[in-house]
Design a protein around this motif. Structure first.
Motif, short mmCIF file in Angstrom:
data_model
loop_
_atom_site.label_atom_id
_atom_site.label_comp_id
_atom_site.label_asym_id
_atom_site.label_seq_id
_atom_site.Cartn_x
_atom_site.Cartn_y
_atom_site.Cartn_z
N UNK A 73 0.82 -1.21 0.00
CA UNK A 73 0.00 0.00 0.00
C UNK A 73 0.86 1.26 0.00
N UNK A 74 1.95 1.25 0.78
CA UNK A 74 2.82 2.43 0.81
C UNK A 74 3.64 2.57 -0.48
N UNK A 75 3.78 1.49 -1.21
CA UNK A 75 4.51 1.55 -2.48
C UNK A 75 3.63 2.02 -3.64
N UNK A 76 2.41 1.46 -3.74
CA UNK A 76 1.61 1.70 -4.95
C UNK A 76 0.14 2.01 -4.68
N UNK A 77 -0.26 2.11 -3.42
CA UNK A 77 -1.67 2.25 -3.01
C UNK A 77 -2.57 1.22 -3.68
N UNK A 78 -2.01 0.06 -3.98
CA UNK A 78 -2.80 -1.03 -4.54
C UNK A 78 -3.03 -0.94 -6.04
N UNK A 79 -2.26 -0.11 -6.72
CA UNK A 79 -2.40 0.03 -8.18
C UNK A 79 -1.39 -0.89 -8.87
N UNK A 80 -1.87 -1.99 -9.49
CA UNK A 80 -0.95 -2.93 -10.14
C UNK A 80 -0.19 -2.34 -11.33
N UNK A 81 -0.66 -1.23 -11.86
CA UNK A 81 -0.02 -0.60 -13.02
C UNK A 81 0.81 0.62 -12.63
N UNK A 82 1.01 0.83 -11.34
CA UNK A 82 1.75 2.01 -10.87
C UNK A 82 3.18 2.01 -11.40
N UNK A 83 3.65 3.20 -11.79
CA UNK A 83 5.03 3.40 -12.22
C UNK A 83 5.54 4.65 -11.50
N UNK A 84 6.64 4.50 -10.78
CA UNK A 84 7.18 5.63 -10.02
C UNK A 84 7.99 6.55 -10.91
N UNK A 85 8.36 7.70 -10.37
CA UNK A 85 9.19 8.65 -11.10
C UNK A 85 10.58 8.07 -11.39
N UNK A 86 10.99 7.07 -10.62
CA UNK A 86 12.27 6.40 -10.85
C UNK A 86 12.11 5.13 -11.68
N UNK A 87 10.90 4.94 -12.22
CA UNK A 87 10.57 3.83 -13.12
C UNK A 87 10.45 2.47 -12.44
N UNK A 88 10.11 2.47 -11.16
CA UNK A 88 9.80 1.22 -10.48
C UNK A 88 8.33 0.89 -10.77
N UNK A 89 8.01 -0.42 -10.81
CA UNK A 89 6.73 -0.81 -11.39
C UNK A 89 5.91 -1.75 -10.53
N UNK A 90 4.59 -1.63 -10.69
CA UNK A 90 3.66 -2.59 -10.11
C UNK A 90 3.35 -2.37 -8.65
N UNK A 91 2.65 -3.34 -8.08
CA UNK A 91 2.19 -3.26 -6.69
C UNK A 91 3.33 -3.02 -5.71
N UNK A 92 4.44 -3.74 -5.91
CA UNK A 92 5.56 -3.66 -4.98
C UNK A 92 6.68 -2.74 -5.46
N UNK A 93 6.44 -2.04 -6.58
CA UNK A 93 7.41 -1.10 -7.13
C UNK A 93 8.79 -1.73 -7.30
N UNK A 94 8.81 -2.80 -8.06
CA UNK A 94 10.05 -3.51 -8.36
C UNK A 94 10.70 -2.89 -9.60
N UNK A 95 12.00 -3.12 -9.82
CA UNK A 95 12.68 -2.45 -10.94
C UNK A 95 12.46 -3.09 -12.31
N UNK A 96 11.60 -4.09 -12.40
CA UNK A 96 11.35 -4.75 -13.68
C UNK A 96 9.87 -4.61 -14.05
N UNK A 97 9.56 -4.58 -15.32
CA UNK A 97 8.16 -4.41 -15.75
C UNK A 97 7.36 -5.71 -15.64
#
Length: 181
Positions: free
Chosen positions: A95-119
């Motif tokens: 929740x603190x990483x993506x607020x539950x958005x599976x398609x979230x992409x951070x400004x540093x290009x981390x991706x998904x629910x857990x904001x991992x560095x791979x798409x």
């Protein structure tokens, strides 16, 4: 691979061997990731009856945060079972990483629910990879949760911003632990 190496030649990269190693490592990682996703899909067939008992509890906790997704609840249960990390902690971290958005992409290009560095947008794989990354951060931080959270969030151990982010996860974890379902 050949096309990429040809591009390497055209662009005039001087250290072709290093560039080839990076490409090889990326290719091997993606193949391992695909194999892991296949294994996860096969394991789900065996795990689903076990997870049904927790699935409703996990979904109820997600709903307290405004997330009404059986798929995410299932992914959290699966990641918890495979990593040994509690569902409440994974929910708080996710929740603190993506607020539950599976398609979230951070400004540093981390991706998904857990904001991992791979798409990796497949929710089960994203949650499992994130959980394993956190376990690795726990190993690096000598099993200190606050320090591991700093590292997971991308901050140096002990940085004020990192500690603030870690406390946010731990506060949400405590809140979720108090929710009765």
């Amino acid at each position: 691979l050949t096309a990429t190496l040809s591009l390497c030649n055209v662009l005039g990269f001087h250290n072709r061997r290093r560039y080839r190693m990076k490409i090889l490592k990326s290719t091997v990682f993606m193949l391992l990731l695909l194999a892991m996703m296949f294994v996860v899909q096969e394991q789900q067939k065996m795990i689903i009856p076990i997870l049904i008992q927790n699935h409703n509890a996990t979904l109820a906790k997600l709903q307290t945060l405004g997330i009404d997704s059986k798929e995410i609840a299932h992914s959290i249960d699966l990641a918890s079972q495979q990593s040994g990390i509690s569902q409440n902690f994974l929910i708080a971290l996710m929740y603190t990483e993506s607020t539950g958005n599976p398609k979230a992409v951070s400004s540093l290009n981390y991706k998904g629910l857990m904001q991992i560095p791979w798409p990796v947008y497949y929710t089960d794989a994203n949650m499992i990879i994130g959980a394993h990354i956190f376990n690795e951060k726990m190993r690096i931080a000598n099993r200190n949760v606050e320090k591991a959270l700093c590292l997971y969030k991308g901050y140096p151990i002990g940085s004020e911003r990192g500690l603030e982010q870690a406390r946010k996860v731990l506060k949400l974890y405590d809140k979720l632990s108090e929710v009765s379902v």
